[in-house]
Design a protein around this motif. Structure first.
Motif, PDB file in Angstrom:
ATOM      1  N   VAL A  56      70.631   7.015  34.853  1.00  0.00           N
ATOM      2  CA  VAL A  56      71.173   7.347  36.173  1.00  0.00           C
ATOM      3  C   VAL A  56      72.662   6.982  36.232  1.00  0.00           C
ATOM      4  O   VAL A  56      73.489   7.773  36.704  1.00  0.00           O
ATOM      5  CB  VAL A  56      70.382   6.642  37.295  1.00  0.00           C
ATOM      6  CG1 VAL A  56      71.102   6.753  38.632  1.00  0.00           C
ATOM      7  CG2 VAL A  56      68.970   7.214  37.396  1.00  0.00           C
ATOM      8  N   VAL A  71      78.108   5.545  43.636  1.00  0.00           N
ATOM      9  CA  VAL A  71      76.920   5.038  42.951  1.00  0.00           C
ATOM     10  C   VAL A  71      77.364   3.830  42.133  1.00  0.00           C
ATOM     11  O   VAL A  71      78.434   3.853  41.514  1.00  0.00           O
ATOM     12  CB  VAL A  71      76.313   6.125  42.014  1.00  0.00           C
ATOM     13  CG1 VAL A  71      75.144   5.583  41.207  1.00  0.00           C
ATOM     14  CG2 VAL A  71      75.870   7.340  42.826  1.00  0.00           C
ATOM     15  N   ILE A 102      69.338   9.067  44.680  1.00  0.00           N
ATOM     16  CA  ILE A 102      68.758   8.250  43.628  1.00  0.00           C
ATOM     17  C   ILE A 102      67.401   7.758  44.130  1.00  0.00           C
ATOM     18  O   ILE A 102      67.324   7.118  45.181  1.00  0.00           O
ATOM     19  CB  ILE A 102      69.673   7.055  43.280  1.00  0.00           C
ATOM     20  CG1 ILE A 102      71.120   7.521  43.005  1.00  0.00           C
ATOM     21  CG2 ILE A 102      69.099   6.274  42.103  1.00  0.00           C
ATOM     22  CD1 ILE A 102      71.282   8.564  41.927  1.00  0.00           C
ATOM     23  N   ILE A 118      66.668  10.680  39.532  1.00  0.00           N
ATOM     24  CA  ILE A 118      67.576  11.480  40.360  1.00  0.00           C
ATOM     25  C   ILE A 118      66.769  12.584  41.018  1.00  0.00           C
ATOM     26  O   ILE A 118      65.994  13.277  40.352  1.00  0.00           O
ATOM     27  CB  ILE A 118      68.714  12.068  39.495  1.00  0.00           C
ATOM     28  CG1 ILE A 118      69.553  10.915  38.880  1.00  0.00           C
ATOM     29  CG2 ILE A 118      69.590  13.020  40.310  1.00  0.00           C
ATOM     30  CD1 ILE A 118      70.492  11.358  37.782  1.00  0.00           C
ATOM     31  N   TYR A 153      65.203   5.669  48.649  1.00  0.00           N
ATOM     32  CA  TYR A 153      66.267   6.475  48.049  1.00  0.00           C
ATOM     33  C   TYR A 153      67.637   5.869  48.307  1.00  0.00           C
ATOM     34  O   TYR A 153      67.925   5.401  49.410  1.00  0.00           O
ATOM     35  CB  TYR A 153      66.272   7.878  48.656  1.00  0.00           C
ATOM     36  CG  TYR A 153      64.942   8.591  48.569  1.00  0.00           C
ATOM     37  CD1 TYR A 153      64.612   9.324  47.438  1.00  0.00           C
ATOM     38  CD2 TYR A 153      64.016   8.517  49.609  1.00  0.00           C
ATOM     39  CE1 TYR A 153      63.386   9.969  47.342  1.00  0.00           C
ATOM     40  CE2 TYR A 153      62.790   9.168  49.522  1.00  0.00           C
ATOM     41  CZ  TYR A 153      62.485   9.885  48.396  1.00  0.00           C
ATOM     42  OH  TYR A 153      61.282  10.521  48.302  1.00  0.00           O
TER      43      TYR A 153
END
Length: 159
Positions: A56, A71, A102, A118, A153
């Motif tokens: 990720v 992120v 995510i 993802i 998430y």
């Protein structure tokens, strides 16, 4: 090629090309990768580690999302959860995620995330994902929105 790459955020080949879909496009480009060495060695590990979060983070870096603070760079799933929650960018399980979010899982239902991927898309009842280190490979999967294994998430967006 560097003369072309300078126009894209993050400098990665795919960065900046696909808007909110760019992390999904990058993740899908890795389907079939087995063993994850590309991702755990990019992270800095010298031997195999559980690599779902490395995957990720690598995808986020390729999309320019690490560089702009959307992120975090993480290799331990609970660190990713903690970061998104601290940033106020957490979406509860059972809700409808946006593509590029995510997704964090808690397989053993102990309140600690043990897998991450993802979100590719969500049609309102099913969440479609791209996950690294699922059976030691990058694979597409799907879950019901109400799956008890989904912890929540991380919402991807700039600071």
């Amino acid at each position: 090629m560097p003369h072309v790459l300078r126009y894209y955020s993050g400098g990665g080949l795919f960065a900046g090309l696909f808007g909110n879909q760019q992390i999904v496009t990058i993740a899908k480009s890795q389907l079939g990768n087995e063993g994850g060495q590309k991702f755990w060695s990019w992270w800095g590990f010298t031997q195999r580690e559980e690599w779902c979060a490395c995957f990720v983070s690598w995808c986020a870096e390729q999309a320019g999302l690490l560089q702009n603070g959307a992120v975090p760079r993480f290799s331990y799933c609970p660190d990713g959860v903690d970061w998104f929650q601290a940033q106020g960018k957490w979406q509860a399980a059972g809700s409808i995620p946006a593509a590029g979010s995510i997704i964090f899982f808690d397989w053993d239902h102990d309140g600690v995330s043990d897998h991450v991927g993802i979100v590719e898309s969500c049609d309102g009842t099913t969440v479609y994902t791209v996950e690294g280190n699922f059976g030691d490979a990058v694979e597409e999967n799907s879950y019901t929105v109400q799956s008890t294994s989904i912890m929540g998430y991380g919402i991807v967006g700039t600071k």
